[in-house]
Design an enzyme around this catalytic site. Sequence first.
Site, PDB file in Angstrom:
ATOM      1  N   GLU A   1      -6.581  -0.550  -5.703  1.00 42.50           N
ATOM      2  CA  GLU A   1      -7.517   0.355  -5.029  1.00 42.50           C
ATOM      3  C   GLU A   1      -7.122   1.795  -5.314  1.00 42.50           C
ATOM      4  O   GLU A   1      -5.926   2.129  -5.362  1.00 42.50           O
ATOM      5  CB  GLU A   1      -7.514   0.122  -3.512  1.00 42.50           C
ATOM      6  CG  GLU A   1      -7.988  -1.250  -3.078  1.00 42.50           C
ATOM      7  CD  GLU A   1      -6.829  -2.182  -2.776  1.00 42.50           C
ATOM      8  OE1 GLU A   1      -5.676  -1.714  -2.694  1.00 42.50           O
ATOM      9  OE2 GLU A   1      -7.071  -3.395  -2.631  1.00 42.50           O
TER      10      GLU A   1
ATOM     11  N   HIS B   1       0.821  -1.204   0.000  1.00 42.29           N
ATOM     12  CA  HIS B   1       0.000   0.000   0.000  1.00 42.29           C
ATOM     13  C   HIS B   1       0.861   1.263   0.000  1.00 42.29           C
ATOM     14  O   HIS B   1       2.024   1.237   0.399  1.00 42.29           O
ATOM     15  CB  HIS B   1      -0.894   0.031   1.250  1.00 42.29           C
ATOM     16  CG  HIS B   1      -2.190  -0.692   1.063  1.00 42.29           C
ATOM     17  ND1 HIS B   1      -3.383  -0.216   1.550  1.00 42.29           N
ATOM     18  CD2 HIS B   1      -2.487  -1.849   0.424  1.00 42.29           C
ATOM     19  CE1 HIS B   1      -4.364  -1.049   1.238  1.00 42.29           C
ATOM     20  NE2 HIS B   1      -3.834  -2.055   0.557  1.00 42.29           N
TER      21      HIS B   1
END
Length: 323
Positions: A107, A38
């Site tokens: 995402e 991430h």
Amino acid sequence: MVQIGYTMMTEQAGPRELVEHVAGAEEAGFDFSVTSDHYFPWLRSQGHSPYAWSVLGAAAHATSRIPLMTYVTCPLMRYHPAVVAQKAATLQLLAEGRFRLGLGAGENLNEHVVGRGWPGADVRHEMLAEAVGIIRDLFTGGHVTHHGRHFSVDSARLWDLPGEPPPIGIAVSGDQSCALAGRLADLVIATEPKAALLDSFDRHGGTGKPRVGQLPVSYDPDRAAAVGRAHEQFRWFGGGWKVNAELPHPDSFAGATKYVTAEDVAESIPCGADPAVFVEAVRPYVDAGFTEVALVQIGGDTQPAFLRWASETLLPALRGEFR
């Protein structure tokens, strides 16, 4: 017997601590490990997000047995697939064959940082299929030139290749991604214990391939503390990928989950120190047909205590139940 894995959750600990944690997981007897990749944490309360590939390189050096895996890397925007191929090949060499490359359509939370906008799911799946093809071509050696709909590669070559390329896993959430995974992946990845996902994967060519799930858990001798920590840091988890993929910032997740209660979280995440509760939380994955389940212990500073408890109590209970 289902394999039980450990998650290096990069959103809740710094890089040195993550390496210490996975070394501890190897010592505790976990069967494999996975690592999130991430740019942002899901919520500000998690507080971290180091570069996963540096952490993985250090983890490969600090361990000798436990398999490593990205869960998952998005090879669409923040990383070009040619660069992902180079990173994965290098990791496989450092880990001496213990690395698997988990890929997904990503995402908005992480990919928006390069300023290219956020395409719809159909386009992202097109991009993922093209990216997987580029990565596999580079794993074969030789020069690769590619001019496709979404990516261009100009005479790229990987100069350091492992004897066996890392297996590629693809994350799924619906029929479209299952079809892509069944056709292109060596294994499938999911965060929900839905047999329908695995059935769809099998229909599209996935029969006999490994299937890896993930389950957040919150161990603490004080169950109230475990529930409170799960609510503070992991209340976003129940949104599902189709929602979570679209939100652009930790504050977006905070707003979207402001009405989620601690009781809501405790219904879906096992909390406390009763191993039977954790065994029952793993059972739906086993019943659905998952061959591997990676646990995510919530709370970066709770990892040493969790690993001791897992070694002494949880792993024996899980292996006794799911032989």
